[in-house]
Write a protein that holds these residues in place. Structure first.
Motif, mmCIF file in Angstrom:
data_model
loop_
_atom_site.group_PDB
_atom_site.id
_atom_site.type_symbol
_atom_site.label_atom_id
_atom_site.label_comp_id
_atom_site.label_asym_id
_atom_site.label_seq_id
_atom_site.Cartn_x
_atom_site.Cartn_y
_atom_site.Cartn_z
ATOM 1 N N ARG B 73 0.831 -1.222 0.000
ATOM 2 C CA ARG B 73 0.000 0.000 0.000
ATOM 3 C C ARG B 73 0.852 1.252 0.000
ATOM 4 N NH1 ARG B 73 -3.431 -2.396 3.724
ATOM 5 N NH2 ARG B 73 -2.372 -1.337 5.426
ATOM 6 N N LYS B 74 1.916 1.225 0.817
ATOM 7 C CA LYS B 74 2.774 2.414 0.912
ATOM 8 C C LYS B 74 3.538 2.643 -0.382
ATOM 9 C CE LYS B 74 3.752 1.982 5.667
ATOM 10 N NZ LYS B 74 4.752 1.271 6.453
ATOM 11 N N LYS B 75 4.021 1.549 -0.952
ATOM 12 C CA LYS B 75 4.872 1.688 -2.129
ATOM 13 C C LYS B 75 4.078 2.050 -3.383
ATOM 14 C CE LYS B 75 8.712 -0.417 -4.482
ATOM 15 N NZ LYS B 75 9.785 -1.392 -4.424
ATOM 16 N N TYR B 76 2.874 1.518 -3.477
ATOM 17 C CA TYR B 76 2.106 1.729 -4.705
ATOM 18 C C TYR B 76 0.831 2.501 -4.414
ATOM 19 C CZ TYR B 76 5.219 -1.963 -6.239
ATOM 20 O OH TYR B 76 6.318 -2.717 -6.515
ATOM 21 N N LYS B 77 1.020 3.751 -4.000
ATOM 22 C CA LYS B 77 -0.140 4.556 -3.611
ATOM 23 C C LYS B 77 -1.037 4.890 -4.786
ATOM 24 C CE LYS B 77 1.440 6.826 0.535
ATOM 25 N NZ LYS B 77 2.648 7.607 0.666
ATOM 26 N N SER B 78 -0.412 5.256 -5.907
ATOM 27 C CA SER B 78 -1.225 5.771 -7.005
ATOM 28 C C SER B 78 -2.059 4.663 -7.652
ATOM 29 C CB SER B 78 -0.327 6.388 -8.060
ATOM 30 O OG SER B 78 0.520 5.387 -8.567
ATOM 31 N N ILE B 126 6.412 -14.361 -15.877
ATOM 32 C CA ILE B 126 5.908 -13.730 -14.653
ATOM 33 C C ILE B 126 6.847 -12.600 -14.226
ATOM 34 C CG2 ILE B 126 5.425 -14.079 -12.183
ATOM 35 C CD1 ILE B 126 4.551 -16.966 -12.932
ATOM 36 N N GLU B 127 8.166 -12.872 -14.330
ATOM 37 C CA GLU B 127 9.140 -11.857 -13.922
ATOM 38 C C GLU B 127 9.026 -10.570 -14.740
ATOM 39 O OE1 GLU B 127 11.077 -11.394 -11.264
ATOM 40 O OE2 GLU B 127 9.928 -13.152 -10.648
ATOM 41 N N GLU B 128 8.548 -10.687 -15.964
ATOM 42 C CA GLU B 128 8.432 -9.504 -16.815
ATOM 43 C C GLU B 128 7.262 -8.592 -16.452
ATOM 44 O OE1 GLU B 128 8.499 -10.432 -20.990
ATOM 45 O OE2 GLU B 128 10.352 -11.573 -20.734
ATOM 46 N N LEU B 129 6.361 -9.102 -15.626
ATOM 47 C CA LEU B 129 5.233 -8.246 -15.227
ATOM 48 C C LEU B 129 5.741 -7.133 -14.314
ATOM 49 C CD1 LEU B 129 2.593 -10.953 -14.182
ATOM 50 C CD2 LEU B 129 2.515 -9.564 -16.246
ATOM 51 N N PRO B 130 5.113 -5.949 -14.363
ATOM 52 C CA PRO B 130 5.479 -4.891 -13.407
ATOM 53 C C PRO B 130 5.271 -5.414 -11.982
ATOM 54 C CG PRO B 130 3.909 -4.076 -15.042
ATOM 55 C CD PRO B 130 4.016 -5.550 -15.258
ATOM 56 N N SER B 131 6.142 -5.014 -11.051
ATOM 57 C CA SER B 131 6.072 -5.648 -9.722
ATOM 58 C C SER B 131 4.747 -5.392 -9.018
ATOM 59 C CB SER B 131 7.250 -5.241 -8.855
ATOM 60 O OG SER B 131 7.335 -3.856 -8.793
ATOM 61 N N LYS B 132 4.146 -4.259 -9.288
ATOM 62 C CA LYS B 132 2.839 -4.000 -8.678
ATOM 63 C C LYS B 132 1.818 -5.080 -9.044
ATOM 64 C CE LYS B 132 -0.846 -0.858 -7.977
ATOM 65 N NZ LYS B 132 -1.223 0.453 -7.584
ATOM 66 N N TRP B 133 1.832 -5.498 -10.293
ATOM 67 C CA TRP B 133 0.884 -6.523 -10.744
ATOM 68 C C TRP B 133 1.294 -7.892 -10.241
ATOM 69 C CZ3 TRP B 133 0.555 -5.118 -16.677
ATOM 70 C CH2 TRP B 133 0.138 -3.782 -16.801
ATOM 71 N N LYS B 134 2.613 -8.121 -10.270
ATOM 72 C CA LYS B 134 3.141 -9.427 -9.878
ATOM 73 C C LYS B 134 2.791 -9.750 -8.428
ATOM 74 C CE LYS B 134 7.588 -9.600 -9.910
ATOM 75 N NZ LYS B 134 8.889 -9.376 -10.533
ATOM 76 N N GLN B 152 -9.028 -5.350 -0.323
ATOM 77 C CA GLN B 152 -9.002 -4.595 0.930
ATOM 78 C C GLN B 152 -7.596 -4.524 1.518
ATOM 79 O OE1 GLN B 152 -11.528 -6.224 3.948
ATOM 80 N NE2 GLN B 152 -11.917 -4.223 4.874
ATOM 81 N N GLU B 153 -6.930 -5.670 1.552
ATOM 82 C CA GLU B 153 -5.574 -5.712 2.121
ATOM 83 C C GLU B 153 -4.612 -4.804 1.371
ATOM 84 O OE1 GLU B 153 -3.968 -9.609 2.191
ATOM 85 O OE2 GLU B 153 -5.116 -10.222 3.939
ATOM 86 N N LEU B 154 -4.710 -4.838 0.050
ATOM 87 C CA LEU B 154 -3.753 -4.089 -0.754
ATOM 88 C C LEU B 154 -4.252 -2.684 -1.069
ATOM 89 C CD1 LEU B 154 -2.513 -6.809 -3.260
ATOM 90 C CD2 LEU B 154 -1.600 -6.231 -1.030
ATOM 91 N N ASN B 155 -5.451 -2.394 -0.605
ATOM 92 C CA ASN B 155 -6.045 -1.087 -0.844
ATOM 93 C C ASN B 155 -6.142 -0.743 -2.334
ATOM 94 O OD1 ASN B 155 -7.288 1.179 0.142
ATOM 95 N ND2 ASN B 155 -5.403 2.392 0.176
ATOM 96 N N VAL B 156 -6.574 -1.723 -3.075
ATOM 97 C CA VAL B 156 -6.811 -1.537 -4.509
ATOM 98 C C VAL B 156 -8.315 -1.747 -4.683
ATOM 99 C CG1 VAL B 156 -6.417 -2.588 -6.784
ATOM 100 C CG2 VAL B 156 -4.563 -2.478 -5.138
ATOM 101 N N SER B 157 -8.982 -0.892 -5.447
ATOM 102 C CA SER B 157 -10.420 -1.083 -5.626
ATOM 103 C C SER B 157 -10.669 -2.400 -6.367
ATOM 104 C CB SER B 157 -11.013 0.079 -6.412
ATOM 105 O OG SER B 157 -10.494 0.073 -7.725
ATOM 106 N N THR B 158 -11.843 -2.994 -6.152
ATOM 107 C CA THR B 158 -12.098 -4.276 -6.826
ATOM 108 C C THR B 158 -12.079 -4.089 -8.342
ATOM 109 O OG1 THR B 158 -14.417 -3.908 -6.273
ATOM 110 C CG2 THR B 158 -13.323 -5.715 -5.157
ATOM 111 N N THR B 159 -12.570 -2.947 -8.806
ATOM 112 C CA THR B 159 -12.522 -2.687 -10.256
ATOM 113 C C THR B 159 -11.088 -2.768 -10.767
ATOM 114 O OG1 THR B 159 -14.259 -1.102 -9.843
ATOM 115 C CG2 THR B 159 -13.300 -1.083 -12.036
ATOM 116 N N ASN B 160 -10.172 -2.133 -10.023
ATOM 117 C CA ASN B 160 -8.777 -2.167 -10.460
ATOM 118 C C ASN B 160 -8.144 -3.539 -10.280
ATOM 119 O OD1 ASN B 160 -8.230 0.318 -11.621
ATOM 120 N ND2 ASN B 160 -8.133 1.304 -9.617
ATOM 121 N N LEU B 161 -8.607 -4.262 -9.271
ATOM 122 C CA LEU B 161 -8.118 -5.625 -9.104
ATOM 123 C C LEU B 161 -8.442 -6.457 -10.351
ATOM 124 C CD1 LEU B 161 -7.014 -7.943 -7.156
ATOM 125 C CD2 LEU B 161 -9.387 -8.350 -6.606
#
Lengths: 89, 184
Positions: B73-78, B126-134, B152-161
């Motif tokens: 959550r801290k690292k990938y705020k946007s 898998i390694e080629e994916l951006p780390s946020k997605w990985k 909820q844990e990663l604070n990403v909206s379900t739409t974005n998930l």
């Protein structure tokens, strides 16, 4: 051409593939499921993608359950020493 | 045993498995060490809430999952910018026909899983994916595809998930298509 029009009217492939994710996670609504099924009937691209998705899902589940990582014993030992120092034991 | 002695023995016994799990999730040694350090600090301050009847490692692993989510959550705020125009045209239809190539996989891929070369190719993809997605993809499988929990844990909206999962899998499919299926 007709295929394209149908896609745009009902559900484009870009959205059908998103619904497949919801379907895969069992959170798809009845209405979405109907839309997806109709789309799959007329679209061989998405039908094929869905098949591939099922393969992908299976291999990912397997590969993520086996944790292959490289960290050696001396790195682990260094970490333990640092941690014990830090907690002042 | 006193609390300090107990913690010390946990550090001795469980640093290895915790570091391995953290490294697996985060794919970065320094991040992994930071997170496991957080785990022991949290275990130390929350020691009284630990029930002696449960397994310490199970408890520590649960803290690790929470701390990894905090870190994420801290690292990938946007909010992510996820584009699909590599795969679909402006009407939302597939751009390329390589999707139609037959993979000739029987039984949903059991024999693929036993193939070491395939597993290697898969890992590279898998390694080629951006780390946020990985990280999200791994957490999603570790949490047994419970989408609400992961978002909820990663604070990403379900739409974005859904979008991240969709986009990641599109990329993995394409990567495997080129690097495995069209070759074998």
């Amino acid at each position: 051409m007709i295929r394209k029009i149908l896609h745009i009217l009902f559900l484009p492939c870009s959205e059908a593939t998103l619904l497949m994710e919801k379907h895969n996670a069992d959170t798809i609504s009845a209405k979405e499921k109907r839309k997806l099924n109709i789309h799959l009937m007329i679209c061989k691209w998405c039908r094929m993608y869905k098949q591939k998705l099922e393969v992908l899902d299976k291999v990912l589940a397997k590969t993520f359950s086996e944790q292959k990582t490289e960290i050696n014993e001396s790195e682990i030992q260094d970490f333990k020493n640092k941690m014990i120092d830090k907690l002042n034991f | 045993m006193t609390k300090d002695e107990e913690l010390k023995s946990w550090i001795e016994q469980y640093s290895g498995p915790l570091l391995k799990k953290a490294l697996y999730l985060l794919s970065n040694k320094e991040d992994a060490q930071d997170v496991v350090q957080e785990v022991f600090l949290a275990a130390y301050s929350g020691y009284d809430s630990f029930e002696m009847k449960s397994q310490p490692l199970t408890w520590l692993m649960a803290i690790l999952n929470r701390k990894t989510a905090d870190f994420y959550r801290k690292k990938y705020k946007s909010e992510p910018n996820i584009r699909l125009d590599h795969f679909f045209d402006e009407t939302g239809s597939w751009k390329n026909n390589d999707i139609l190539n037959d993979w000739n996989v029987s039984g949903e891929g059991d024999e693929l899983l036993d193939n070491g070369d395939f597993n290697k190719t898969l890992e590279e993809c898998i390694e080629e994916l951006p780390s946020k997605w990985k990280i999200l993809l791994k957490m999603y499988y570790i949490e047994e595809k419970k989408a609400p929990e992961v978002s909820q844990e990663l604070n990403v909206s379900t739409t974005n998930l859904w979008k991240i999962l969709q986009r990641s899998r599109m990329q993995l499919r394409e990567c495997l298509e080129f690097n495995w299926f069209s070759r074998s």
